[in-house]
Design a protein around this motif. Sequence first.
Motif, PDB file in Angstrom:
ATOM      1  N   GLY B  22       0.801  -1.227   0.000  1.00  0.00           N
ATOM      2  CA  GLY B  22       0.000   0.000   0.000  1.00  0.00           C
ATOM      3  C   GLY B  22       0.826   1.267   0.000  1.00  0.00           C
ATOM      4  N   SER B  23       2.024   1.224   0.604  1.00  0.00           N
ATOM      5  CA  SER B  23       2.758   2.489   0.682  1.00  0.00           C
ATOM      6  C   SER B  23       4.274   2.366   0.603  1.00  0.00           C
ATOM      7  N   LEU B  24       4.861   1.353   1.251  1.00  0.00           N
ATOM      8  CA  LEU B  24       6.329   1.356   1.377  1.00  0.00           C
ATOM      9  C   LEU B  24       7.045   1.284   0.029  1.00  0.00           C
ATOM     10  N   GLN B  25       6.603   0.329  -0.827  1.00  0.00           N
ATOM     11  CA  GLN B  25       7.214   0.187  -2.157  1.00  0.00           C
ATOM     12  C   GLN B  25       7.153   1.501  -2.919  1.00  0.00           C
ATOM     13  N   HIS B  26       5.998   2.119  -2.818  1.00  0.00           N
ATOM     14  CA  HIS B  26       5.737   3.374  -3.485  1.00  0.00           C
ATOM     15  C   HIS B  26       6.711   4.451  -3.004  1.00  0.00           C
ATOM     16  N   ARG B  27       6.925   4.482  -1.688  1.00  0.00           N
ATOM     17  CA  ARG B  27       7.824   5.496  -1.121  1.00  0.00           C
ATOM     18  C   ARG B  27       9.264   5.267  -1.583  1.00  0.00           C
ATOM     19  N   VAL B  28       9.627   3.992  -1.663  1.00  0.00           N
ATOM     20  CA  VAL B  28      10.992   3.675  -2.109  1.00  0.00           C
ATOM     21  C   VAL B  28      11.206   4.214  -3.518  1.00  0.00           C
ATOM     22  N   SER B  29      10.166   4.148  -4.344  1.00  0.00           N
ATOM     23  CA  SER B  29      10.353   4.675  -5.693  1.00  0.00           C
ATOM     24  C   SER B  29      10.195   6.196  -5.723  1.00  0.00           C
ATOM     25  N   LEU B  30       9.286   6.749  -4.937  1.00  0.00           N
ATOM     26  CA  LEU B  30       9.080   8.218  -4.936  1.00  0.00           C
ATOM     27  C   LEU B  30      10.309   8.981  -4.459  1.00  0.00           C
ATOM     28  N   GLN B  31      11.076   8.380  -3.536  1.00  0.00           N
ATOM     29  CA  GLN B  31      12.215   9.100  -2.960  1.00  0.00           C
ATOM     30  C   GLN B  31      13.300   9.398  -4.003  1.00  0.00           C
ATOM     31  N   GLU B  32      13.276   8.655  -5.122  1.00  0.00           N
ATOM     32  CA  GLU B  32      14.305   8.860  -6.149  1.00  0.00           C
ATOM     33  C   GLU B  32      14.144  10.205  -6.839  1.00  0.00           C
ATOM     34  N   GLN B  33      12.902  10.668  -6.904  1.00  0.00           N
ATOM     35  CA  GLN B  33      12.637  11.850  -7.721  1.00  0.00           C
ATOM     36  C   GLN B  33      12.132  13.044  -6.916  1.00  0.00           C
ATOM     37  N   HIS B  34      11.546  12.748  -5.757  1.00  0.00           N
ATOM     38  CA  HIS B  34      10.843  13.820  -5.033  1.00  0.00           C
ATOM     39  C   HIS B  34      11.478  14.105  -3.674  1.00  0.00           C
ATOM     40  N   ASN B  35      11.013  15.196  -3.107  1.00  0.00           N
ATOM     41  CA  ASN B  35      11.447  15.665  -1.804  1.00  0.00           C
ATOM     42  C   ASN B  35      10.471  15.089  -0.776  1.00  0.00           C
ATOM     43  N   VAL B  63       9.145   0.671  13.637  1.00  0.00           N
ATOM     44  CA  VAL B  63       8.744   1.263  12.361  1.00  0.00           C
ATOM     45  C   VAL B  63       9.967   1.830  11.637  1.00  0.00           C
ATOM     46  N   MET B  64      10.861   2.463  12.379  1.00  0.00           N
ATOM     47  CA  MET B  64      12.116   2.963  11.794  1.00  0.00           C
ATOM     48  C   MET B  64      12.874   1.833  11.110  1.00  0.00           C
ATOM     49  N   ALA B  65      13.005   0.715  11.818  1.00  0.00           N
ATOM     50  CA  ALA B  65      13.750  -0.430  11.275  1.00  0.00           C
ATOM     51  C   ALA B  65      13.059  -0.971  10.032  1.00  0.00           C
ATOM     52  N   ASP B  66      11.733  -1.000  10.052  1.00  0.00           N
ATOM     53  CA  ASP B  66      10.981  -1.444   8.866  1.00  0.00           C
ATOM     54  C   ASP B  66      11.281  -0.551   7.665  1.00  0.00           C
ATOM     55  N   TYR B  67      11.253   0.767   7.905  1.00  0.00           N
ATOM     56  CA  TYR B  67      11.509   1.714   6.809  1.00  0.00           C
ATOM     57  C   TYR B  67      12.869   1.433   6.168  1.00  0.00           C
ATOM     58  N   LEU B  68      13.890   1.389   7.026  1.00  0.00           N
ATOM     59  CA  LEU B  68      15.246   1.239   6.493  1.00  0.00           C
ATOM     60  C   LEU B  68      15.408  -0.117   5.826  1.00  0.00           C
ATOM     61  N   ALA B  69      14.785  -1.137   6.412  1.00  0.00           N
ATOM     62  CA  ALA B  69      14.951  -2.504   5.878  1.00  0.00           C
ATOM     63  C   ALA B  69      14.322  -2.657   4.496  1.00  0.00           C
ATOM     64  N   VAL B  70      13.221  -1.966   4.235  1.00  0.00           N
ATOM     65  CA  VAL B  70      12.582  -2.110   2.914  1.00  0.00           C
ATOM     66  C   VAL B  70      13.224  -1.209   1.868  1.00  0.00           C
ATOM     67  N   GLY B  71      14.134  -0.343   2.286  1.00  0.00           N
ATOM     68  CA  GLY B  71      14.862   0.446   1.294  1.00  0.00           C
ATOM     69  C   GLY B  71      14.583   1.937   1.316  1.00  0.00           C
ATOM     70  N   GLN B 300      21.989   3.665  16.294  1.00  0.00           N
ATOM     71  CA  GLN B 300      21.975   4.094  14.897  1.00  0.00           C
ATOM     72  C   GLN B 300      20.577   4.586  14.492  1.00  0.00           C
ATOM     73  N   LEU B 301      19.557   3.820  14.902  1.00  0.00           N
ATOM     74  CA  LEU B 301      18.183   4.236  14.583  1.00  0.00           C
ATOM     75  C   LEU B 301      17.904   5.623  15.166  1.00  0.00           C
ATOM     76  N   ARG B 302      18.350   5.802  16.397  1.00  0.00           N
ATOM     77  CA  ARG B 302      18.131   7.077  17.053  1.00  0.00           C
ATOM     78  C   ARG B 302      18.848   8.209  16.302  1.00  0.00           C
ATOM     79  N   ALA B 303      20.077   7.936  15.876  1.00  0.00           N
ATOM     80  CA  ALA B 303      20.856   8.964  15.168  1.00  0.00           C
ATOM     81  C   ALA B 303      20.179   9.344  13.852  1.00  0.00           C
TER      82      ALA B 303
END
Lengths: 332, 332
Positions: B22-35, B63-71, B300-303
């Motif tokens: 629903g969202s994570l894959q999409h965000r991984v691709s959106l981050q390449e082009q957008h702010n 949730v932080m770990a999930d974000y980083l783990a999916v890319g 690291q997550l905190r940083a």
Amino acid sequence: MTHTILTGDRPTGPLHLGHFVGSLQHRVSLQEQHNQTILIADMQGLTDNGHNPKKVADNIFNVMADYLAVGICPTKTTICLQSALPALAELAMYYANLVSVARLERNPTVKAEIASKDFGASIPAGFLNYPISQAADITAFDATIVPVGEDQLPMIELTNEIVRKLNHVAGKQVLIEAKPLLSEVSRLPGVDGKSKMSKSLGNVITFGSTDDEIAKAVRAMYTDPNHIRVDDPGQVEGNVVFTYLDAFHEDKSYVASLKEHYRRGGLGDSKLKGVLADCLVNLITPIRARRAQYIADPAQLRAVLLAGTEQANQKSQQVLGRVKQAFGLNIL
Amino acid sequence: MTHTILTGDRPTGPLHLGHFVGSLQHRVSLQEQHNQTILIADMQGLTDNGHNPKKVADNIFNVMADYLAVGICPTKTTICLQSALPALAELAMYYANLVSVARLERNPTVKAEIASKDFGASIPAGFLNYPISQAADITAFDATIVPVGEDQLPMIELTNEIVRKLNHVAGKQVLIEAKPLLSEVSRLPGVDGKSKMSKSLGNVITFGSTDDEIAKAVRAMYTDPNHIRVDDPGQVEGNVVFTYLDAFHEDKSYVASLKEHYRRGGLGDSKLKGVLADCLVNLITPIRARRAQYIADPAQLRAVLLAGTEQANQKSQQVLGRVKQAFGLNIL
């Protein structure tokens, strides 16, 4: 015993004699013994002026000048600005999760205020929420005492409910409960004798009123409608001139003799009003002069407000830190 | 064209495959082009967990770990924490004066959510207010695009209403309106085939699920109740295993051939589920490994979260400054 006192005003107009009797005099004496903070509640002023923020912004320095002119001393009292204290908005957001919408809608003070304003069907969310914001203000300073009128007692009740809920969720005492300090003096009526003295009713004498404006306001005061000729016996009860003389004249025995004379007959309204006008002019003249000096020096007003707000910021950030820690949200 | 995107999650549990589609894959691709800014909405998480803040606090690093783990890459996407951004609470407080209680109560998303939760008569004020808080989040980053599901469209509408009202009060453009970016993929059903995949329904596969847990979840999946013997023709529509294969299997023609075989008869559920389990294990194994590394290193997550939050703080303070200036409340 030294208490921590939180009090304040919405800056939606200059303060007036109603404030003098109801709160300002009291604050001037409380500051000698207690740790007092006065909050200029501009955010709360916006809750029913969201579409007219200028009314709030324009009156912040007016209210500051009123405070200093009546004798509130910034070295004894912390004067601070709500919108410049982020912890207050943050605390209100945490507390909003501990209060139900139904509980807010049951608040008798808010109900009465809603009825008296012409919101129609459009009560702003901020207005319904403002008691939560007040709870944030009170707790952010660890206030033990809040001077209030009787109509504000439900606000202190809600604040203490939030305190107990938050402490319960945290499993320890994070916040402390506050006690109301009921004003001894009842509200001053407006010069028209109707309701209370109130900016919105336009029946006020402010600290900037000229001698002529004071005399004019006194001449317009409601007395005894049956006291038609000077010789008629007159009624003192409900007679606004006597209410004001009781509140402001320093010579209580002279006021007592005036009452006796008025009841007996032979004391005309015009002479009586002259006594009150002189009394109010004497009271207001030095305050008005000091007020004019402060108003002429906004840089000084700003500096005083900034210093107080910085102090208040430190304190409120400490309390916010305790709440965030209690919720486990102090990870950054 | 580069857009400014605001998106985020309530940290009330680890993310799962429903979020992936629903969202994570999409965000991984959106981050390449957008702010892109991702907000971990812990304050919003409290709006229905006010009495259980631990549930929110404990899941921020999950949730932080999930974000980083999916890319999701912190050099491309700003990841920040709502409770550490005071401007968001302050903006919400200003906006609350521009929205009526009736307007909040009419919000169809909030109505549906209230119906689905067991608040009883005690809807927390924070819950009714949360669309105002979302408007603060969106506008605090000058977001032009907000990726949403269809059920979240009323939130963007309300945000833009607030933007227009505030600009009207200010007499100039202070805030900009945002456009919704509707998710192309429909919601992933839970493994039981009922409703959506949801933590609270307990029908999820997370990024921390072991191979055994994945296999078990797949074995429990709803297929075609009339497909009793292997030779029976089976139905593909509404068959959760095929919904997941469509969503996750990379070889679309292979999935098409499986559908054809299943419809014809001769493809058993057990074999079909084996294909899906392998597919999901292949997808999740590397994510799970990366996730475990991040979870093992909270410093690291905190940083990473601190750096993103500092950046977000600067931006949101700028926007708050504009709003305060528009209201004339920037005097300190």
